[in-house]
Design a protein around this motif. Structure first.
Motif, PDB file in Angstrom:
ATOM      1  N   LEU A 167     -23.240  37.504 -19.324  1.00  0.00           N
ATOM      2  CA  LEU A 167     -22.838  38.143 -20.579  1.00  0.00           C
ATOM      3  C   LEU A 167     -21.796  37.291 -21.296  1.00  0.00           C
ATOM      4  CD1 LEU A 167     -22.848  40.482 -22.599  1.00  0.00           C
ATOM      5  CD2 LEU A 167     -21.148  41.632 -21.169  1.00  0.00           C
ATOM      6  N   LEU A 168     -20.834  36.734 -20.570  1.00  0.00           N
ATOM      7  CA  LEU A 168     -19.845  35.853 -21.192  1.00  0.00           C
ATOM      8  C   LEU A 168     -20.511  34.640 -21.823  1.00  0.00           C
ATOM      9  CD1 LEU A 168     -16.993  35.877 -18.506  1.00  0.00           C
ATOM     10  CD2 LEU A 168     -17.004  37.043 -20.718  1.00  0.00           C
ATOM     11  N   LEU A 196     -16.269  28.776 -16.203  1.00  0.00           N
ATOM     12  CA  LEU A 196     -17.508  27.996 -16.133  1.00  0.00           C
ATOM     13  C   LEU A 196     -18.644  28.712 -16.865  1.00  0.00           C
ATOM     14  CD1 LEU A 196     -17.309  26.719 -12.453  1.00  0.00           C
ATOM     15  CD2 LEU A 196     -17.297  25.298 -14.513  1.00  0.00           C
ATOM     16  N   TYR A 197     -18.716  30.029 -16.737  1.00  0.00           N
ATOM     17  CA  TYR A 197     -19.720  30.788 -17.474  1.00  0.00           C
ATOM     18  C   TYR A 197     -19.452  30.722 -18.978  1.00  0.00           C
ATOM     19  CZ  TYR A 197     -22.591  32.966 -13.862  1.00  0.00           C
ATOM     20  OH  TYR A 197     -23.512  33.198 -12.857  1.00  0.00           O
ATOM     21  N   LEU A 198     -18.195  30.825 -19.386  1.00  0.00           N
ATOM     22  CA  LEU A 198     -17.872  30.686 -20.799  1.00  0.00           C
ATOM     23  C   LEU A 198     -18.293  29.315 -21.314  1.00  0.00           C
ATOM     24  CD1 LEU A 198     -14.304  32.280 -21.070  1.00  0.00           C
ATOM     25  CD2 LEU A 198     -16.374  33.048 -22.252  1.00  0.00           C
ATOM     26  N   ALA A 199     -17.983  28.287 -20.551  1.00  0.00           N
ATOM     27  CA  ALA A 199     -18.309  26.916 -20.960  1.00  0.00           C
ATOM     28  C   ALA A 199     -19.808  26.731 -21.161  1.00  0.00           C
ATOM     29  CB  ALA A 199     -17.784  25.924 -19.918  1.00  0.00           C
ATOM     30  N   ALA A 221     -14.539  38.768  -7.815  1.00  0.00           N
ATOM     31  CA  ALA A 221     -15.475  38.038  -8.668  1.00  0.00           C
ATOM     32  C   ALA A 221     -15.968  38.894  -9.825  1.00  0.00           C
ATOM     33  CB  ALA A 221     -16.671  37.574  -7.838  1.00  0.00           C
ATOM     34  N   ILE A 222     -16.227  38.261 -10.969  1.00  0.00           N
ATOM     35  CA  ILE A 222     -16.876  38.974 -12.069  1.00  0.00           C
ATOM     36  C   ILE A 222     -18.372  39.075 -11.820  1.00  0.00           C
ATOM     37  CG2 ILE A 222     -15.128  38.303 -13.754  1.00  0.00           C
ATOM     38  CD1 ILE A 222     -17.391  36.388 -14.899  1.00  0.00           C
ATOM     39  N   GLY A 223     -18.916  38.186 -10.984  1.00  0.00           N
ATOM     40  CA  GLY A 223     -20.331  38.231 -10.649  1.00  0.00           C
ATOM     41  C   GLY A 223     -21.221  37.641 -11.726  1.00  0.00           C
ATOM     42  N   PRO A 224     -22.475  37.378 -11.378  1.00  0.00           N
ATOM     43  CA  PRO A 224     -23.379  36.705 -12.319  1.00  0.00           C
ATOM     44  C   PRO A 224     -23.759  37.544 -13.533  1.00  0.00           C
ATOM     45  CG  PRO A 224     -24.552  37.335 -10.315  1.00  0.00           C
ATOM     46  CD  PRO A 224     -23.100  37.572 -10.060  1.00  0.00           C
TER      47      PRO A 224
END
Length: 198
Positions: free
Chosen positions: A42-43, A67-70, A34-37
């Motif tokens: 940051l993304l 999903l974070y990018l979105a 995982a990249i993690g929260p």
């Protein structure tokens, strides 16, 4: 200085949405690092600050990073994600179905798929097998628009060393490679490179 900086900055991580937590749990169960929260947020910030409308996610896993990018992209944006593992690609498609931007998940290895992609992307997230990072650099330079951003995760891995050296020497990019403490990331201490296409 604050005493025990590691512990202090672990407490500085913003909570993530419940849906993202569920996707992260599913990723862990499937053995997806995982990249993690912290890196996820940051993304989101980078996508929002850069006005990203078209992003490329190399190494989609089950869609957690995308999903974070979105979350940082405006409506009408698009994420193209690449995942080599077919089962994970299907999971990514399911998880991204409700994203606020258009998404597509391509199945295949980077060596097979990248040559068929057309410019221009505002942001590329690089998170595939580290031994393949160097191969992708030429394609990232081709696919990013001038002023576009490359985000390379896991630059602390030994297999990323050739990529790190090439990126540092590449006049097409203005880059910085950071050693980071990333709570929830696998591993927690790792490198992240940010590079702007000149």
């Amino acid at each position: 200085m604050i005493s025990d900086l590691d512990a202090y900055f672990r407490r500085q991580t913003r909570p993530q949405r419940a849906e993202l937590t569920q996707v992260a749990i599913a990723a862990a169960a499937d053995g997806i690092p995982a990249i993690g929260p912290q890196l996820g947020h940051l993304l989101t910030l980078l996508a929002q600050f850069g006005g990203v409308r078209r992003a490329l996610d190399l190494g989609a896993g089950n869609g957690y990073s995308a999903l974070y990018l979105a979350d940082g992209m405006a409506a009408g944006g698009e994420i193209v994600a690449l995942e080599q593992n077919p089962a994970r690609a299907i999971a990514a498609r399911q998880n991204l179905a409700a994203a606020p931007v258009k998404t597509s998940v391509l199945i295949g290895a980077a060596q097979e798929v990248l040559m068929g992609l057309a410019p221009a992307f505002d942001l590329i997230l690089l998170d595939i097998d580290k031994a393949d990072y160097l191969f992708t650099l030429e394609h990232c330079a081709r696919l990013l628009r001038p002023g576009g951003l490359l985000v390379a995760d896991n630059t602390g891995f030994a297999d990323a060393e050739p990529f790190n050296a090439a990126l540092l020497a590449d006049a097409r990019f203005r880059s910085v490679n950071l050693l980071c403490l990333l709570p929830g990331h696998s591993p927690e201490q790792d490198g992240v490179a940010l590079a702007v296409r000149q």
